[in-house]
Scaffold this motif. Sequence first.
Motif, PDB file in Angstrom:
ATOM      1  N   HIS A 166      50.050  33.992 -46.698  1.00 25.49           N
ATOM      2  CA  HIS A 166      49.903  34.411 -45.300  1.00 25.49           C
ATOM      3  C   HIS A 166      48.840  33.556 -44.642  1.00 25.49           C
ATOM      4  CE1 HIS A 166      49.522  36.746 -41.665  1.00 25.49           C
ATOM      5  NE2 HIS A 166      48.250  36.974 -41.911  1.00 25.49           N
ATOM      6  N   ASP A 167      49.232  32.799 -43.638  1.00 25.38           N
ATOM      7  CA  ASP A 167      48.310  31.979 -42.852  1.00 25.38           C
ATOM      8  C   ASP A 167      47.820  32.819 -41.681  1.00 25.38           C
ATOM      9  OD1 ASP A 167      46.911  29.941 -41.615  1.00 25.38           O
ATOM     10  OD2 ASP A 167      48.708  29.072 -40.679  1.00 25.38           O
ATOM     11  N   GLY A 168      46.640  33.412 -41.854  1.00 26.11           N
ATOM     12  CA  GLY A 168      46.101  34.300 -40.834  1.00 26.11           C
ATOM     13  C   GLY A 168      45.413  33.552 -39.707  1.00 26.11           C
ATOM     14  N   VAL A 169      45.080  34.305 -38.667  1.00 27.54           N
ATOM     15  CA  VAL A 169      44.391  33.697 -37.527  1.00 27.54           C
ATOM     16  C   VAL A 169      42.888  33.672 -37.736  1.00 27.54           C
ATOM     17  CG1 VAL A 169      46.201  34.386 -35.938  1.00 27.54           C
ATOM     18  CG2 VAL A 169      44.249  35.906 -36.296  1.00 27.54           C
ATOM     19  N   GLY A 170      42.421  34.377 -38.760  1.00 31.78           N
ATOM     20  CA  GLY A 170      40.994  34.413 -39.040  1.00 31.78           C
ATOM     21  C   GLY A 170      40.385  35.773 -38.748  1.00 31.78           C
ATOM     22  N   GLY A 171      39.215  36.016 -39.287  1.00 26.99           N
ATOM     23  CA  GLY A 171      38.572  37.306 -39.140  1.00 26.99           C
ATOM     24  C   GLY A 171      38.957  38.225 -40.291  1.00 26.99           C
ATOM     25  N   PHE A 172      38.191  39.285 -40.485  1.00 29.18           N
ATOM     26  CA  PHE A 172      38.440  40.181 -41.604  1.00 29.18           C
ATOM     27  C   PHE A 172      39.746  40.970 -41.443  1.00 29.18           C
ATOM     28  CE2 PHE A 172      33.927  39.377 -42.149  1.00 29.18           C
ATOM     29  CZ  PHE A 172      33.831  39.227 -43.528  1.00 29.18           C
ATOM     30  N   ALA A 200      41.409  35.115 -50.451  1.00 28.35           N
ATOM     31  CA  ALA A 200      41.275  35.473 -49.040  1.00 28.35           C
ATOM     32  C   ALA A 200      40.199  34.624 -48.397  1.00 28.35           C
ATOM     33  CB  ALA A 200      40.944  36.959 -48.879  1.00 28.35           C
ATOM     34  N   ASP A 201      40.498  34.087 -47.231  1.00 27.73           N
ATOM     35  CA  ASP A 201      39.540  33.293 -46.464  1.00 27.73           C
ATOM     36  C   ASP A 201      39.419  33.883 -45.064  1.00 27.73           C
ATOM     37  OD1 ASP A 201      37.853  31.321 -45.451  1.00 27.73           O
ATOM     38  OD2 ASP A 201      39.550  30.067 -44.818  1.00 27.73           O
ATOM     39  N   LEU A 260      44.361  27.716 -45.225  1.00 28.64           N
ATOM     40  CA  LEU A 260      45.797  27.438 -45.267  1.00 28.64           C
ATOM     41  C   LEU A 260      46.274  26.880 -43.939  1.00 28.64           C
ATOM     42  CD1 LEU A 260      47.005  30.699 -47.090  1.00 28.64           C
ATOM     43  CD2 LEU A 260      46.435  28.487 -48.129  1.00 28.64           C
ATOM     44  N   ALA A 261      47.122  25.861 -44.025  1.00 30.99           N
ATOM     45  CA  ALA A 261      47.638  25.249 -42.802  1.00 30.99           C
ATOM     46  C   ALA A 261      48.855  25.985 -42.263  1.00 30.99           C
ATOM     47  CB  ALA A 261      47.990  23.788 -43.054  1.00 30.99           C
ATOM     48  N   ASP A 262      49.585  26.653 -43.168  1.00 25.39           N
ATOM     49  CA  ASP A 262      50.793  27.373 -42.764  1.00 25.39           C
ATOM     50  C   ASP A 262      51.144  28.352 -43.867  1.00 25.39           C
ATOM     51  OD1 ASP A 262      52.093  25.848 -44.814  1.00 25.39           O
ATOM     52  OD2 ASP A 262      52.487  24.248 -43.370  1.00 25.39           O
ATOM     53  N   ASP A 263      52.325  28.962 -43.760  1.00 29.62           N
ATOM     54  CA  ASP A 263      52.776  29.929 -44.763  1.00 29.62           C
ATOM     55  C   ASP A 263      53.575  29.282 -45.881  1.00 29.62           C
ATOM     56  OD1 ASP A 263      51.626  32.056 -43.407  1.00 29.62           O
ATOM     57  OD2 ASP A 263      53.448  32.532 -42.280  1.00 29.62           O
ATOM     58  N   GLY A 264      53.507  27.967 -46.015  1.00 32.90           N
ATOM     59  CA  GLY A 264      54.266  27.257 -47.026  1.00 32.90           C
ATOM     60  C   GLY A 264      53.526  27.105 -48.340  1.00 32.90           C
ATOM     61  N   PHE A 323      49.808  24.082 -50.150  1.00 35.61           N
ATOM     62  CA  PHE A 323      48.375  24.188 -50.450  1.00 35.61           C
ATOM     63  C   PHE A 323      48.058  23.543 -51.804  1.00 35.61           C
ATOM     64  CE2 PHE A 323      50.562  28.077 -51.757  1.00 35.61           C
ATOM     65  CZ  PHE A 323      50.287  28.091 -53.111  1.00 35.61           C
ATOM     66  N   ASP A 324      46.783  23.208 -52.005  1.00 30.66           N
ATOM     67  CA  ASP A 324      46.281  22.696 -53.277  1.00 30.66           C
ATOM     68  C   ASP A 324      45.293  23.726 -53.818  1.00 30.66           C
ATOM     69  OD1 ASP A 324      45.175  21.398 -55.426  1.00 30.66           O
ATOM     70  OD2 ASP A 324      44.299  19.749 -54.267  1.00 30.66           O
ATOM     71  N   LEU A 325      45.672  24.447 -54.875  1.00 35.52           N
ATOM     72  CA  LEU A 325      44.789  25.482 -55.412  1.00 35.52           C
ATOM     73  C   LEU A 325      43.430  24.922 -55.804  1.00 35.52           C
ATOM     74  CD1 LEU A 325      46.895  27.810 -57.775  1.00 35.52           C
ATOM     75  CD2 LEU A 325      46.025  28.296 -55.483  1.00 35.52           C
ATOM     76  N   SER A 326      43.428  23.698 -56.345  1.00 36.83           N
ATOM     77  CA  SER A 326      42.168  23.124 -56.811  1.00 36.83           C
ATOM     78  C   SER A 326      41.227  22.795 -55.657  1.00 36.83           C
ATOM     79  CB  SER A 326      42.433  21.866 -57.637  1.00 36.83           C
ATOM     80  OG  SER A 326      43.033  20.845 -56.845  1.00 36.83           O
ATOM     81  N   GLY A 327      41.759  22.775 -54.427  1.00 41.72           N
ATOM     82  CA  GLY A 327      40.927  22.502 -53.262  1.00 41.72           C
ATOM     83  C   GLY A 327      40.401  23.745 -52.581  1.00 41.72           C
ATOM     84  N   LEU A 328      40.810  24.930 -53.068  1.00 46.28           N
ATOM     85  CA  LEU A 328      40.351  26.186 -52.482  1.00 46.28           C
ATOM     86  C   LEU A 328      39.058  26.640 -53.149  1.00 46.28           C
ATOM     87  CD1 LEU A 328      43.734  28.135 -52.210  1.00 46.28           C
ATOM     88  CD2 LEU A 328      42.607  26.729 -50.477  1.00 46.28           C
ATOM     89  N   ASN A 329      38.234  27.348 -52.400  1.00 47.92           N
ATOM     90  CA  ASN A 329      36.954  27.821 -52.903  1.00 47.92           C
ATOM     91  C   ASN A 329      37.183  28.899 -53.966  1.00 47.92           C
ATOM     92  OD1 ASN A 329      34.398  28.818 -53.347  1.00 47.92           O
ATOM     93  ND2 ASN A 329      33.934  29.264 -51.204  1.00 47.92           N
TER      94      ASN A 329
END
Length: 246
Positions: free
Chosen positions: A112-118, A155-156, A162-166, A169-175
């Motif tokens: 899910h590519d969210g708009v941001g915020g909790f 969750a970010d 995430l750039a989109d819902d596809g 993504f690169d898991l190794s690049g996520l925090n």
Amino acid sequence: MSKLLTRTLAALALCLAAPLASAALVTYTVQGGFTGAATGDAAIAAALDPLLAGQSLSLTVTLDTAAAGSAAPGGFTLYGAVTASTASFAGFDSTSGGCPSASDFICKVAVHDGVGGFLDPDQLHIFPAIAHADALDAAAGLGRVLELQFLMFFADPAGLALADDGLGFDLSGLNPARFTGQLAVFASGTSLGDPFDRADFAFDISRITTGDAQAQALPEPGSLALGLLALAGVRRCLPTTLRSST
């Protein structure tokens, strides 16, 4: 060789190669450790927590980034993208079972590519195959077969991961600090009211890297019980938005 035969063989070769070309497989190695937090069935938690608390784990998961997606509740897109997995943890090695086609939460990835915020963060949920470790059954001393699933949730709140819902993504690049891990352990229920007992054991993720030659292809499901286990038990760990679809 005639031109017709040559063209026929060429077309056949293209057809056979198409499934291979369409699969874009990426394998990740996930390293972390159990936190000591355990919830759920008291007997399973009491038996396993001393074996797991403070111990390390190493997981591999292979994703087919060309897998087709479908809409799921909560704005998620669901993919049958997990094609292989392994788990070594607390001195145990597990073997992975199959992928029941009826379950939305085994061998699946939800994005899910969210708009941001909790209220609407970027979210990524990984549901590997059900696994089993004979040595863990013996060490637990419960006299029961324990089925395992190493769940991972990202969750970010900034909505920038995430750039989109596809699946690009690169898991190794996520925090890794944005991930929470949960080992769900299932056993046949001891009461008539609940067919499965379950306990959950939290783990942290410290590092994710790309590539592992040891990832094993997942076999077909060995029994109907595996599918029933998935449908009856896995849904309890899910966010309400996804759980409502089962």
